[in-house]
Motif scaffolding. Structure first.
Motif, PDB file in Angstrom:
ATOM      1  N   GLN A   1     -36.599  25.824 -32.952  1.00 35.38           N
ATOM      2  CA  GLN A   1     -37.005  25.905 -31.546  1.00 35.38           C
ATOM      3  C   GLN A   1     -36.951  27.306 -30.930  1.00 35.38           C
ATOM      4  O   GLN A   1     -37.914  27.735 -30.316  1.00 35.38           O
ATOM      5  N   PRO A   2     -35.845  28.042 -31.072  1.00 39.37           N
ATOM      6  CA  PRO A   2     -35.738  29.290 -30.308  1.00 39.37           C
ATOM      7  C   PRO A   2     -36.822  30.305 -30.663  1.00 39.37           C
ATOM      8  O   PRO A   2     -37.255  30.403 -31.814  1.00 39.37           O
TER       9      PRO A   2
ATOM     10  N   LEU B   1     -28.046  20.295 -31.936  1.00 38.06           N
ATOM     11  CA  LEU B   1     -29.177  21.215 -32.153  1.00 38.06           C
ATOM     12  C   LEU B   1     -30.294  21.000 -31.134  1.00 38.06           C
ATOM     13  O   LEU B   1     -30.566  19.876 -30.721  1.00 38.06           O
ATOM     14  N   PRO B   2     -30.971  22.096 -30.753  1.00 42.96           N
ATOM     15  CA  PRO B   2     -32.133  21.934 -29.884  1.00 42.96           C
ATOM     16  C   PRO B   2     -33.271  21.254 -30.645  1.00 42.96           C
ATOM     17  O   PRO B   2     -33.455  21.486 -31.835  1.00 42.96           O
TER      18      PRO B   2
ATOM     19  N   GLN C   1     -42.937  22.909 -30.826  1.00 39.09           N
ATOM     20  CA  GLN C   1     -42.007  23.164 -31.948  1.00 39.09           C
ATOM     21  C   GLN C   1     -41.597  24.625 -32.056  1.00 39.09           C
ATOM     22  O   GLN C   1     -41.251  25.084 -33.132  1.00 39.09           O
ATOM     23  N   GLY C   2     -41.658  25.390 -30.990  1.00 34.43           N
ATOM     24  CA  GLY C   2     -41.394  26.827 -31.105  1.00 34.43           C
ATOM     25  C   GLY C   2     -42.669  27.541 -31.533  1.00 34.43           C
ATOM     26  O   GLY C   2     -43.766  26.979 -31.449  1.00 34.43           O
ATOM     27  N   ASN C   3     -42.531  28.769 -32.013  1.00 37.02           N
ATOM     28  CA  ASN C   3     -43.709  29.568 -32.375  1.00 37.02           C
ATOM     29  C   ASN C   3     -44.171  29.232 -33.788  1.00 37.02           C
ATOM     30  O   ASN C   3     -43.885  29.950 -34.740  1.00 37.02           O
ATOM     31  N   PHE C   4     -44.960  28.172 -33.873  1.00 35.15           N
ATOM     32  CA  PHE C   4     -45.356  27.616 -35.168  1.00 35.15           C
ATOM     33  C   PHE C   4     -46.030  28.642 -36.089  1.00 35.15           C
ATOM     34  O   PHE C   4     -45.783  28.672 -37.295  1.00 35.15           O
ATOM     35  N   GLY C   5     -46.887  29.484 -35.509  1.00 33.20           N
ATOM     36  CA  GLY C   5     -47.589  30.484 -36.334  1.00 33.20           C
ATOM     37  C   GLY C   5     -46.605  31.380 -37.083  1.00 33.20           C
ATOM     38  O   GLY C   5     -46.890  31.855 -38.192  1.00 33.20           O
TER      39      GLY C   5
END
Ligand SMILES: *Cc1c(COP(=O)(O)O)cnc(C)c1O
Length: 496
Positions: free
Chosen positions: A128-129, A291-292, A325-329
């Motif tokens: 996530q972060p 967990l996040p 889902q956070g920065n997937f790339g």
């Protein structure tokens, strides 16, 4: 800069666009969105290409030249990662698509979670972060919640060594806890006596960077972890320096309870213009419920026994750190990197990073004072001073720009006077390291013979020596100059 701004270049009617045919049916634009007073330059394609190519030359990046920015791990970003991230199946996904349509993407996220957990010896990882600092924030929130859930509410202190990155104390303050600073001993380790003294039942945990920001492996790390656990605290590992440990040491095996990873450092995803980053966070068993989320998980299996992926949020989660889902790339790029190197290759990454740093340190040792002169890990710190000269670390850094090198990290860690923190990374060749060392040695001679060359540097950059305080306070991000306020008025402290 003498080049005209693109806004001054245009001439009415000049055009440089060739729009592709639309692949969707034409529709009228909503009338209230259409403006006819849009003040854009009218320029040819050649004008535009030259303008942006020129601008790109003003930037310094890892693709231009050596970038030994200690602690930031500015390694090469393999172009293969970019190709993989641009595959239509990844790049064209919408994050709100249902799991049944995004099994491949969920498998990527799940695989990265698993690899990171395995590499650092943790029970689970959340992606996530969006940055290391956000991973820290997630970690400290988890530690806080863990204590609160057990009714242990008097644990408000977090111990942090004085060599720590500034984000560590900032994180603790943001989480509403109190920072207690620990001194370093004469070998650059945490001072064990001070740690022993600080350990009591008000300690929520310790934040420790290993190897620390002096590039030194904590020689007493096992005792440090035991002391903290002994007084009921948890150990947060700042994993920004994980590039030194891949395949060699697992922080989870050392007893760390939580750690962030900087995918944009260790796992070669780009540090571009302030983002997007990825600061995954891994935890030991007792923190897994906090967990996040959401995280990727195997939720079922199909008739052939293959996993079916879905999203899962742990039951006592601290919540969400980032949309979707956070920065997937970035996760795709990091996975490409891990798969290319594999198990043995990742270990070699760290071995080469440590070798390169020690090689460079050995080449500079006779010219500059090494702050803590023992075998270093992936980075080392020298004092930016030269005997018989009044130059400072900043002068040396600015002079490096004239030779095409990015300056090292300046004035950090704070415990070294005139610190220059150098991290070559594993991706640099011996020739590049030698070229940099030669220039550093030449600069030391200049410092004695022609110190004004350093004081007035850089001489070749688009802007000369800046007033860095004013540049930071009156940040101008617009291509059209905005007149700066005449006087900066210092806000007055209120009398009450
Ligand atoms: C880079 C770094 C951080 C912060 O990571 P970001 O991704 O920049 O937020 C924290 N600690 C250390 C030691 C670092 O080098």
């Amino acid at each position: 800069m003498t080049e005209p701004l693109i806004y001054e270049l245009g001439s009415p009617g000049r055009r440089g666009i060739a729009m592709p045919d639309p692949d969707v049916p034409l529709a009228d634009l909503p009338a209230d969105l259409v403006r006819d007073d849009l003040d854009l330059p009218q320029v040819s394609e050649l004008d535009v290409v030259r303008h942006y190519t020129h601008l790109s030359h003003l930037n310094f990046g890892i693709d231009n030249n050596f970038y030994p920015l200690g602690s930031c791990t500015m390694k090469y970003n393999p172009k293969l990662n970019e190709d993989i991230a641009r595959l239509p199946g990844f790049a064209g996904l919408h994050p709100a698509q249902p799991a049944a349509m995004t099994q491949g993407a969920l498998e990527v996220v799940h695989t990265v979670q698993e690899w990171l957990a395995e590499l650092a010896g943790f029970e689970a990882v959340s992606l996530q972060p969006a940055a290391g600092a956000q991973g820290e924030f997630a970690g400290i929130l988890m530690i806080r919640k863990y204590h609160h859930d057990r009714g242990d509410t008097k644990r408000t202190k977090v111990l942090i060594p004085d060599s720590a990155h500034g984000t560590n104390p900032a994180t603790v303050v943001m989480a509403g806890l109190d920072v207690v600073e620990l001194p370093s001993d004469e070998r650059g380790n945490v001072d064990l006596d001070a740690l022993r003294e600080a350990c009591d039942d008000t300690v929520a945990g310790l934040m420790i960077t290993n190897p620390n920001t002096l590039g030194l492996f904590e020689e007493h790390i096992v005792e440090v972890v035991e002391l903290i656990h002994g007084c009921g605290g948890l150990v947060y590992g700042d994993g920004a320096n994980f590039n030194a440990l891949l395949g060699i040491v697992r922080p989870g095996d050392l007893g760390f309870d939580v750690m962030h990873y900087n995918l944009h450092k260790t796992f070669s995803t780009p540090h571009g213009g302030g983002g997007p980053g990825a600061g995954a966070v891994g935890v030991s068993e007792r923190l897994v419920p906090y967990l996040p989320g959401p995280m990727a998980a195997i939720v079922d299996e199909d008739d052939d026994g293959r996993p079916i992926y879905g999203l899962h949020t742990p039951e006592k989660t601290i919540g969400r750190m980032k949309a979707f889902q956070g920065n997937f790339g970035m996760h795709v790029r990091a996975l490409a990197y891990m798969l290319v190197y594999g198990r043995e290759g990742l270990r070699q990454v760290s071995e080469m990073a440590v070798l390169n740093a020690n090689y460079l340190m050995a080449r500079l040792r006779d010219t500059y004072h090494v702050a803590f002169d023992r075998i270093c890990m992936h980075e080392f710190v020298i004092e930016g001073k030269v005997e018989g000269s009044d130059v400072r670390a900043l002068d040396i850094s600015k002079r490096l720009i004239d030779f095409g090198f990015h300056p090292p990290t300046n004035y950090f860690p704070l415990i070294v006077h005139e610190a220059l923190m150098i991290e070559p990374t594993e991706t640099e060749s011996r020739e590049t390291l030698d070229a940099f060392a030669d220039v550093m040695i030449q600069i030391a001679h200049e410092a004695v013979e022609q110190p004004e060359l350093l004081h007035n540097a850089p001489h070749t950059a688009p802007v000369a020596r800046l007033d860095e305080v004013r540049a930071a306070r009156n940040l101008m991000l617009c291509c059209r100059p905005i007149p700066a306020p005449e006087v900066y008025v210092q806000p007055q402290a209120s009398a009450t």
